[in-house]
Write an enzyme that holds these catalytic residues in place. Structure first.
Site, PDB file in Angstrom:
ATOM      1  N   HIS A 378      39.776  93.906  22.148  1.00  0.00           N
ATOM      2  CA  HIS A 378      39.364  92.734  21.371  1.00  0.00           C
ATOM      3  C   HIS A 378      37.909  92.814  20.933  1.00  0.00           C
ATOM      4  O   HIS A 378      37.456  91.989  20.117  1.00  0.00           O
ATOM      5  CB  HIS A 378      39.599  91.462  22.183  1.00  0.00           C
ATOM      6  CG  HIS A 378      39.994  90.282  21.340  1.00  0.00           C
ATOM      7  ND1 HIS A 378      39.642  90.166  20.018  1.00  0.00           N
ATOM      8  CD2 HIS A 378      40.721  89.171  21.632  1.00  0.00           C
ATOM      9  CE1 HIS A 378      40.115  89.032  19.526  1.00  0.00           C
ATOM     10  NE2 HIS A 378      40.777  88.407  20.487  1.00  0.00           N
ATOM     11  N   ASP A 382      40.411  91.992  15.855  1.00  0.00           N
ATOM     12  CA  ASP A 382      40.807  90.607  16.048  1.00  0.00           C
ATOM     13  C   ASP A 382      42.299  90.461  15.749  1.00  0.00           C
ATOM     14  O   ASP A 382      42.965  91.412  15.310  1.00  0.00           O
ATOM     15  CB  ASP A 382      39.998  89.685  15.132  1.00  0.00           C
ATOM     16  CG  ASP A 382      38.516  89.681  15.488  1.00  0.00           C
ATOM     17  OD1 ASP A 382      38.208  89.738  16.696  1.00  0.00           O
ATOM     18  OD2 ASP A 382      37.684  89.630  14.560  1.00  0.00           O
TER      19      ASP A 382
END
Length: 401
Positions: A378, A382
């Site tokens: 992450h 995204d």
């Protein structure tokens, strides 16, 4: 006159260390340059260490089960000067007879070093190596056990949900020492989870199109010696999805995101209880479906025969885990193969009832379906990029021509 030549562990190897697994020659054996002397098991492959020259194996410095870091001395050879008859090898420094109480027990350099560092007498341990020899792993386990014992309370409370230092059972159990590959996998997975926040998105894919395409082309490719597997389609579809979302083919750095132009896709290959290997298909963006299938066939065959080269396990920028071949529908998270930014998971292919619109009317159909997932770092990606990549991946599979 003779001189001594050292036999050393390779400086270039996958991982930081290897484990001595099997000496193929004995003290006093005459060998030729290039003859296989000893097998080393790294965290990825087993490799044979050749004799550096003609001579006689005169010393074995590391025994079965000992850790061997790059450059460590495994043994020594006696090399005769030209025109001079070879001397008989001196009394070997290898293991001495354990049957004689007057002879000191032989321990490898790794074990002796651990004895000094840990303050543990190897004579007090039950060895897991060949013929009961104490290995470095035995010393490490003894150290860990001592730490756990010293840190545990004298009378630990029996609190539900509180982890214990060990499982207490009434029945029998057995201890199976970890292989170098299993330990390497464990460390790599723990490091991956500790270093990167990982998120998994799951989509569903209809395999009808690729099944039809495969049925139409597999016989022709088989006649050319190529097995057309579903995994080849996954690799090709991954390449196509990378063109839309190139950030998936990347590595996170503290000051930047490095996006790779070459798409080097690693494919996980299970080796049963031994663990798994991830050989890499390099520059997959330059390959046709048949080229990908041929590469997969070759790498898979050599992975299972333990003949892969170290370089074939390096340089991956993206990984595919086809975990569905062993029966799982979904695996989450499929831990990222660090330092990559993402890993694709493909679940079990099975027939499911789905709703499809035909001429504006909803119909119930039976289709070959599988769940596909993308686990991402992450920091690098995204949800928008993740879902865009999976959308394109599924679209390619479902519209294959």
């Amino acid at each position: 006159m003779t001189s001594m030549v050292e036999i050393t562990a390779p400086l270039e190897q996958e991982g930081t260390k290897a484990v001595v697994r099997n000496w193929l020659k004995q003290i006093g054996d005459r060998v030729r340059e290039g003859d296989a002397l000893v097998e080393l098991e790294t965290d990825k492959v087993t490799q044979e260490i050749p004799a550096p020259c003609d001579g006689i194996l005169s010393e074995i410095a590391m025994s079965d089960g000992d850790d061997a870091a790059p450059g460590d001395i495994l043994g020594r050879m006696s090399v005769e000067a030209k025109g001079v008859a070879p001397d008989a090898p001196a009394a070997p420094l290898q293991k001495q007879s354990a049957s004689s109480a007057a002879v000191a027990t032989h321990y490898s350099p790794a074990v002796r070093q651990a004895a000094v560092e840990y303050g543990i007498d190897p004579a007090t341990l039950k060895g897991s190596g060949r013929d009961g020899r104490v290995t470095r792993a035995d010393m490490d386990h003894a150290l860990d056990a001592g730490k756990a014992h010293s840190s545990a309370p004298a009378s630990p409370p029996a609190t539900m949900g509180q982890p214990a230092s060990s499982i207490q059972v009434d029945g029998k159990s057995r201890t199976v020492p970890h292989s170098a590959m299993r330990l390497a996998i464990a460390r790599h997975m723990a490091h991956s989870l500790a270093s990167a926040p990982q998120v998994t998105a799951v989509f569903e894919a209809d395999f009808t199109a690729i099944m039809r395409h495969r049925d139409s082309h597999k016989d022709r490719m088989k006649a050319e010696g190529v097995n057309l597997s579903y995994t080849a389609y996954f690799v090709a579809a991954s390449v196509a999805a990378m063109k839309l979302v190139p950030e998936v083919n990347s590595q996170w750095h503290d000051d930047s995101l490095e996006i790779f132009e070459d798409i080097n896709i690693g494919v996980g290959i299970a080796l049963g209880d031994k663990g798994l290997l991830v050989p890499v298909i390099r520059q997959a963006q330059e390959l046709s479906l048949q080229d990908i299938a041929a590469r997969l066939q070759d790498l898979t065959s050599r992975a299972r025969s333990n003949t892969l080269k170290n370089d074939e396990l390096k340089g991956g920028t993206f990984t595919i885990s086809n975990h569905g071949v062993s029966g799982s529908l979904v695996a989450s998270p499929i831990i990222i193969n660090q330092p990559q930014s993402a890993i694709l998971g493909v679940g079990k292919l099975e027939k499911r009832v789905v709703v499809r619109e035909v001429d504006g009317v909803d119909t119930i159909q039976i289709r070959p379906m599988a769940y596909v997932s993308l686990t991402i770092d992450h920091r690098s990606l995204d949800g928008h990029q993740t879902n865009a990549w999976l959308t394109e991946f599924v679209r390619i599979l479902e519209t294959w021509r």
